[in-house]
Design an enzyme around this catalytic site. Structure first.
Site, PDB file in Angstrom:
ATOM      1  N   GLU A 159       0.805  -1.228   0.000  1.00 19.58           N
ATOM      2  CA  GLU A 159       0.000   0.000   0.000  1.00 19.58           C
ATOM      3  C   GLU A 159       0.839   1.280   0.000  1.00 19.58           C
ATOM      4  O   GLU A 159       0.709   2.128   0.875  1.00 19.58           O
ATOM      5  CB  GLU A 159      -0.954  -0.018   1.209  1.00 19.58           C
ATOM      6  CG  GLU A 159      -1.880  -1.231   1.183  1.00 19.58           C
ATOM      7  CD  GLU A 159      -2.865  -1.282   2.350  1.00 19.58           C
ATOM      8  OE1 GLU A 159      -2.712  -0.508   3.309  1.00 19.58           O
ATOM      9  OE2 GLU A 159      -3.788  -2.109   2.292  1.00 19.58           O
ATOM     10  N   ASN A 201       1.952  -5.173  -3.184  1.00 19.10           N
ATOM     11  CA  ASN A 201       0.563  -5.482  -2.827  1.00 19.10           C
ATOM     12  C   ASN A 201      -0.210  -4.204  -2.530  1.00 19.10           C
ATOM     13  O   ASN A 201       0.291  -3.311  -1.846  1.00 19.10           O
ATOM     14  CB  ASN A 201       0.588  -6.370  -1.569  1.00 19.10           C
ATOM     15  CG  ASN A 201      -0.775  -6.919  -1.190  1.00 19.10           C
ATOM     16  OD1 ASN A 201      -1.456  -7.530  -2.008  1.00 19.10           O
ATOM     17  ND2 ASN A 201      -1.186  -6.701   0.052  1.00 19.10           N
ATOM     18  N   HIS A 237     -10.542  -6.323  -1.172  1.00 18.43           N
ATOM     19  CA  HIS A 237     -11.527  -6.176  -0.088  1.00 18.43           C
ATOM     20  C   HIS A 237     -12.764  -5.528  -0.714  1.00 18.43           C
ATOM     21  O   HIS A 237     -12.865  -4.312  -0.804  1.00 18.43           O
ATOM     22  CB  HIS A 237     -10.971  -5.298   1.037  1.00 18.43           C
ATOM     23  CG  HIS A 237      -9.810  -5.927   1.740  1.00 18.43           C
ATOM     24  ND1 HIS A 237      -9.947  -7.037   2.537  1.00 18.43           N
ATOM     25  CD2 HIS A 237      -8.491  -5.612   1.760  1.00 18.43           C
ATOM     26  CE1 HIS A 237      -8.761  -7.376   3.021  1.00 18.43           C
ATOM     27  NE2 HIS A 237      -7.860  -6.531   2.560  1.00 18.43           N
ATOM     28  N   GLU A 268      -6.114 -10.794  -0.506  1.00 14.40           N
ATOM     29  CA  GLU A 268      -6.853 -10.547   0.741  1.00 14.40           C
ATOM     30  C   GLU A 268      -8.367 -10.514   0.509  1.00 14.40           C
ATOM     31  O   GLU A 268      -9.085  -9.743   1.153  1.00 14.40           O
ATOM     32  CB  GLU A 268      -6.404  -9.211   1.358  1.00 14.40           C
ATOM     33  CG  GLU A 268      -4.909  -9.111   1.588  1.00 14.40           C
ATOM     34  CD  GLU A 268      -4.477  -7.823   2.294  1.00 14.40           C
ATOM     35  OE1 GLU A 268      -5.329  -7.116   2.866  1.00 14.40           O
ATOM     36  OE2 GLU A 268      -3.265  -7.537   2.257  1.00 14.40           O
TER      37      GLU A 268
HETATM   38  C1  XIL Z   1      -5.467  -5.944   8.876  1.00 15.23           C
HETATM   39  C2  XIL Z   1      -5.666  -7.104   9.847  1.00 15.23           C
HETATM   40  O1  XIL Z   1      -6.602  -7.990   9.296  1.00 15.23           O
HETATM   41  C3  XIL Z   1      -6.147  -6.604  11.182  1.00 15.23           C
HETATM   42  O2  XIL Z   1      -6.194  -7.669  12.135  1.00 15.23           O
HETATM   43  C4  XIL Z   1      -5.227  -5.491  11.698  1.00 15.23           C
HETATM   44  O3  XIL Z   1      -5.755  -4.955  12.887  1.00 15.23           O
HETATM   45  C5  XIL Z   1      -5.091  -4.395  10.642  1.00 15.23           C
HETATM   46  O4  XIL Z   1      -4.621  -4.963   9.433  1.00 15.23           O
HETATM   47  N1  XIL Z   1      -4.662  -4.416   4.067  1.00 15.23           N
HETATM   48  C6  XIL Z   1      -3.595  -5.189   4.447  1.00 15.23           C
HETATM   49  C7  XIL Z   1      -3.690  -6.038   5.672  1.00 15.23           C
HETATM   50  O5  XIL Z   1      -2.611  -5.272   3.700  1.00 15.23           O
HETATM   51  O6  XIL Z   1      -2.465  -6.153   6.325  1.00 15.23           O
HETATM   52  C8  XIL Z   1      -4.725  -5.502   6.636  1.00 15.23           C
HETATM   53  O7  XIL Z   1      -4.854  -6.442   7.695  1.00 15.23           O
HETATM   54  C9  XIL Z   1      -6.026  -5.266   5.925  1.00 15.23           C
HETATM   55  C10 XIL Z   1      -5.883  -4.245   4.832  1.00 15.23           C
END
Ligand code: XIL
Length: 350
Positions: A159, A201, A237, A268
């Protein structure tokens, strides 16, 4: 009832019973799991996991049966891993990786360089550029070095771009080092483990648009300059009545990345639902899971299909976004949801 009708009824009942027995027998002899079907398609199917859940048999049995790829959800992030300068707490990551090894699963390492979940000791004071370069170098070489036999792919940088596709300025590493933190991270990771696949990513960049254009331009430039990068992770997501890029755009995006010679991992995936859950939402969710998997299966460059967990009993979504719920493929009591069956059907039919 005359005899002919009786006989016909009996024959039909026996026929139906035989068909049922064959179907049931097939299920017993050839049980289908996501993992088995994904293996046949040469694609890894993954879930993000938390170490403390591995001692729950309900959790670990499903994880080992259904998935071929594990991503520690938090255990490999800088903050949780390194709470004091030079002090590394490897226990959780070690446990997850040991679980993966004992069940012949691959591990994605998430993530080496991110602006979130950094340790307090790092963010609570000022550093010079040279100090930060040293800290980042030590972190990457320590972590990649430790897991070089067990982590097959790393999200090296996570990110790093803003929604308009430019490099995010409001980023700890960008502020302290400058934009070259990205390529340095890839070079150091590669020098430490030349066999690991190295990924960039990001989120909200699955389809076509400003952000995915920015990622495309950045990775093309890295490749052109000989920086070791092997793939792009699409977080995905998404949700019902939420962010949901069209399948055709995701396909086009994967295609152009693949033309650069890169792999693409869905890293994810979760599909959040508005509350309260309805049968319709669950069906829409199933369609989205199936659709995303179809897109991935249609593109040889899409080599892993990972979800951010697998049971609604343990998902980050309701904790962080309380207005959304139930984003995963098993429900809170580990029962497969329509989304699970949509993935099975997609793997069987494609
Ligand atoms: C999230 C986890 O799922 C949580 O448990 C934590 O509190 C915050 O991070 N993008 C990402 C992940 O790359 O690392 C994140 O994971 C969700 C969004």
């Amino acid at each position: 009832m005359n005899k002919a009708i009786k006989d016909l009824t009996a024959i039909s009942i026996i026929g139906i019973a035989m068909i049922l027995a064959i179907i049931l027998g097939r299920q017993l002899i050839y049980p289908r799991t996501l993992r088995m079907l994904a293996d046949q398609k040469n694609i890894l199917i993954g879930a993000a996991v938390n170490g403390w859940l591995l001692s729950d048999p309900d959790y670990s049995v499903i994880l080992a049966n259904e998935f071929s790829l594990i991503t520690p959800e938090n255990a490999l992030k800088f903050g949780p891993l390194c709470p004091e300068p030079g002090v590394y707490l490897f226990d959780e990551a070690d446990a997850i990786i040991a679980f993966a090894n004992s069940h012949q699963m691959f591990v994605r390492g998430h993530t080496l360089v991110w602006t979130n979940q950094l340790p307090d000791w790092l963010t609570s004071r000022e550093w010079t550029r040279d100090e930060l370069l040293e800290i980042l170098y030590r972190h990457i070489t320590t972590v990649v070095g430790r897991y070089q036999d067990s982590v097959y792919a790393w999200d090296v940088v996570n990110e790093a771009l803003a929604n308009d596709g430019t490099i995010a300025l409001d980023n700890f590493w960008m502020k302290g080092i400058g934009p070259d933190y990205i390529e340095l991270a890839f070079r150091w990771a590669h020098a430490t483990d030349p066999n690991a696949l190295l990924f960039y990513n990001d989120s909200f960049a699955e389809g076509m648009g400003e952000k995915s254009n920015g990622i495309y331009a950045m990775v093309a430039d890295l490749l052109e300059r000989g920086v070791p990068i092997h793939g792009v992770g699409l977080e995905m997501h998404v949700g019902v009545d939420y962010w949901l890029p069209p399948y055709s755009e995701i396909s086009a995006n994967i295609h152009r990345l693949s033309d650069l010679g890169l792999q693409v991992h869905i890293t994810e995936l979760d599909v959040r639902l508005p509350t309260p859950i309805t049968k319709e939402y669950l069906e829409q969710q199933a369609t989205i899971y199936g659709g995303m998997l179809s897109v991935c299966l249609e593109q040889p460059a899409c080599t892993a299909f990972g979800m951010w967990g697998f049971t609604d009993a343990h998902s980050w979504i309701p904790y962080i976004y309380p207005e959304w719920t139930a984003p995963l493929i098993f429900d809170e009591v580990y029962k497969p949801k329509p989304a699970y069956w949509a993935l099975i059907e997609t793997l069987e039919s494609k």
